[in-house]
Design a protein around this motif. Structure first.
Motif, PDB file in Angstrom:
ATOM      1  N   GLY A 123       0.777  -1.234   0.000  1.00  0.00           N
ATOM      2  CA  GLY A 123       0.000   0.000   0.000  1.00  0.00           C
ATOM      3  C   GLY A 123       0.807   1.282   0.000  1.00  0.00           C
ATOM      4  N   LEU A 124       2.140   1.198   0.034  1.00  0.00           N
ATOM      5  CA  LEU A 124       2.961   2.414   0.046  1.00  0.00           C
ATOM      6  C   LEU A 124       3.034   3.005  -1.365  1.00  0.00           C
ATOM      7  CD1 LEU A 124       4.868   3.935   2.141  1.00  0.00           C
ATOM      8  CD2 LEU A 124       6.746   2.897   0.854  1.00  0.00           C
ATOM      9  N   PRO A 125       2.785   4.311  -1.527  1.00  0.00           N
ATOM     10  CA  PRO A 125       2.985   4.940  -2.836  1.00  0.00           C
ATOM     11  C   PRO A 125       4.466   4.882  -3.235  1.00  0.00           C
ATOM     12  CG  PRO A 125       1.624   6.324  -1.417  1.00  0.00           C
ATOM     13  CD  PRO A 125       2.206   5.252  -0.547  1.00  0.00           C
ATOM     14  N   THR A 126       4.749   4.268  -4.358  1.00  0.00           N
ATOM     15  CA  THR A 126       6.130   4.138  -4.806  1.00  0.00           C
ATOM     16  C   THR A 126       6.235   4.526  -6.271  1.00  0.00           C
ATOM     17  OG1 THR A 126       5.917   1.821  -5.509  1.00  0.00           O
ATOM     18  CG2 THR A 126       6.537   2.226  -3.201  1.00  0.00           C
ATOM     19  N   LEU A 127       7.457   4.843  -6.681  1.00  0.00           N
ATOM     20  CA  LEU A 127       7.710   5.204  -8.067  1.00  0.00           C
ATOM     21  C   LEU A 127       9.109   4.719  -8.427  1.00  0.00           C
ATOM     22  CD1 LEU A 127       5.995   6.717 -10.180  1.00  0.00           C
ATOM     23  CD2 LEU A 127       7.295   8.769  -9.626  1.00  0.00           C
ATOM     24  N   ARG A 128       9.200   3.897  -9.470  1.00  0.00           N
ATOM     25  CA  ARG A 128      10.483   3.355  -9.923  1.00  0.00           C
ATOM     26  C   ARG A 128      10.863   4.037 -11.227  1.00  0.00           C
ATOM     27  NH1 ARG A 128       9.012  -2.997  -9.152  1.00  0.00           N
ATOM     28  NH2 ARG A 128       7.124  -2.237 -10.183  1.00  0.00           N
ATOM     29  N   VAL A 129      12.014   4.700 -11.213  1.00  0.00           N
ATOM     30  CA  VAL A 129      12.450   5.511 -12.345  1.00  0.00           C
ATOM     31  C   VAL A 129      13.728   4.929 -12.918  1.00  0.00           C
ATOM     32  CG1 VAL A 129      13.158   7.806 -13.112  1.00  0.00           C
ATOM     33  CG2 VAL A 129      11.422   7.563 -11.310  1.00  0.00           C
ATOM     34  N   CYS A 130      13.728   4.654 -14.210  1.00  0.00           N
ATOM     35  CA  CYS A 130      14.914   4.128 -14.887  1.00  0.00           C
ATOM     36  C   CYS A 130      15.611   5.245 -15.641  1.00  0.00           C
ATOM     37  CB  CYS A 130      14.527   3.017 -15.853  1.00  0.00           C
ATOM     38  SG  CYS A 130      15.898   2.427 -16.871  1.00  0.00           S
ATOM     39  N   SER A 131      16.878   5.466 -15.323  1.00  0.00           N
ATOM     40  CA  SER A 131      17.724   6.377 -16.081  1.00  0.00           C
ATOM     41  C   SER A 131      18.347   5.563 -17.209  1.00  0.00           C
ATOM     42  CB  SER A 131      18.808   6.979 -15.169  1.00  0.00           C
ATOM     43  OG  SER A 131      19.699   7.785 -15.892  1.00  0.00           O
ATOM     44  N   ALA A 132      17.703   5.553 -18.338  1.00  0.00           N
ATOM     45  CA  ALA A 132      18.043   4.614 -19.407  1.00  0.00           C
ATOM     46  C   ALA A 132      19.241   5.070 -20.225  1.00  0.00           C
ATOM     47  CB  ALA A 132      16.839   4.422 -20.322  1.00  0.00           C
ATOM     48  N   SER A 133      19.927   4.071 -20.796  1.00  0.00           N
ATOM     49  CA  SER A 133      21.043   4.335 -21.699  1.00  0.00           C
ATOM     50  C   SER A 133      21.091   3.222 -22.731  1.00  0.00           C
ATOM     51  CB  SER A 133      22.369   4.382 -20.936  1.00  0.00           C
ATOM     52  OG  SER A 133      22.776   3.065 -20.570  1.00  0.00           O
ATOM     53  N   HIS A 134      21.950   3.387 -23.747  1.00  0.00           N
ATOM     54  CA  HIS A 134      22.084   2.354 -24.772  1.00  0.00           C
ATOM     55  C   HIS A 134      22.868   1.153 -24.254  1.00  0.00           C
ATOM     56  CE1 HIS A 134      25.905   4.555 -25.069  1.00  0.00           C
ATOM     57  NE2 HIS A 134      26.398   3.451 -25.567  1.00  0.00           N
ATOM     58  N   GLU A 135      23.537   1.291 -23.099  1.00  0.00           N
ATOM     59  CA  GLU A 135      24.381   0.215 -22.587  1.00  0.00           C
ATOM     60  C   GLU A 135      23.629  -0.761 -21.700  1.00  0.00           C
ATOM     61  OE1 GLU A 135      27.689   1.899 -20.532  1.00  0.00           O
ATOM     62  OE2 GLU A 135      28.721   2.507 -22.357  1.00  0.00           O
TER      63      GLU A 135
END
Length: 281
Positions: A235-247
């Motif tokens: 129930g915890l508000p969470t946010l997963r953010v990917c700092s994407a790259s070509h590698e």
């Protein structure tokens, strides 16, 4: 920023509503600083200080959770100065170095660190021979005090060398009761039992966090994403953010939001700050 699904957009909106009681956790390399050949030159993005200080006024705390030694991250990120400014904003900056084995905060301003794990010194003595055996004698070895990292980025064929070394390093590490953490053209060997997921849970419990955002870029951040997945189920508000790259793209399927490198991360945090401020007012 790109939401990976409609659910990702909903999670962003829920996190904004919970921002005042939430923690924002950030990896260092590839998230706050660009990936470079020389890890000692990976300075924080020039816009990061202002973005983090503004963000701190809208959340309970900001935390940098990195595989780097704490002292190195403090120096490359100018985090002592950032922490002082965050404190003036009425918030707190935490630093978890070496995957959480080391701790620092802007209020205590002292690094707390355990002793190096047993077996690490012997592993390091045997490492050069292993590298020569696999044609990687010129790989850069980074001594982190509590861990050792083998970088293949400077070798003629970084990816091939990485793939060849990884199983051999796993075997040698296991022989000394150590674990392996692969990343972007780097393999880190350290003690078992601590990872970024543990650091995330520690912050949630100690700060009684009402939400948690974590941004990372490679395999070393998987445990943090997994911890957030479990916390979200509770129930915890969470946010997963990917700092994407070509590698590296391992985090993309696990993410709610995908951005382009450190600049994209900072743009997202600036938008989050603005949205949280508007909601508060």
């Amino acid at each position: 920023m790109d939401f990976t699904s409609g659910q990702g957009e909903q999670r962003y909106e829920a996190f904004v509503r919970a921002a005042a009681s939430s923690v924002v956790g950030l990896d260092f390399d590839g998230t706050l600083s660009p990936i470079v050949d020389d890890p000692e030159q990976a300075h924080i993005h020039p816009d990061a200080r202002d973005v983090l200080v503004a963000l701190a006024a809208e959340v309970r705390a900001v935390a940098v959770i990195t595989g780097r030694p704490a002292r190195q991250a403090l120096d490359l990120g100018g985090l002592e100065e950032v922490g002082a400014a965050v404190g003036e904003a009425g918030s707190e900056l935490y630093l978890f170095g070496q995957y959480g084995n080391e701790r620092w905060s802007s209020s205590r301003r002292r690094i707390v660190s355990p002793r190096p794990p047993k077996g690490l010194a012997t592993f390091e003595r045997e490492l050069p021979r292993l590298l020569r055996t696999h044609g990687a004698g010129e790989a850069f070895i980074e001594d982190k005090g509590l861990a050792v990292a083998v970088h293949t980025r400077r070798l003629p064929d970084p990816e091939r060398s990485f793939e060849a070394l990884l199983p051999a390093l796993r075997g040698l590490a296991a022989a000394h009761d150590l674990v392996v953490e692969p990343g972007r053209h780097v393999v880190e060997i350290r003690s078992p039992g601590m990872h970024k997921g543990v650091a995330v849970r520690t912050l949630v419990e100690e700060l009684d966090a009402g939400g948690f955002l974590f941004a990372g870029d490679d395999l070393g951040d998987v445990e943090a994403f997994e911890a957030l997945g479990e916390l979200a189920e509770g129930g915890l508000p969470t946010l997963r953010v990917c700092s994407a790259s070509h590698e590296e793209s391992a985090l993309v399927p696990m993410s709610d939001i995908v951005v382009k490198g450190p600049e994209g991360v900072l743009q997202l945090l600036a938008q989050l700050t603005s949205d949280a401020r508007d909601l508060r007012s």
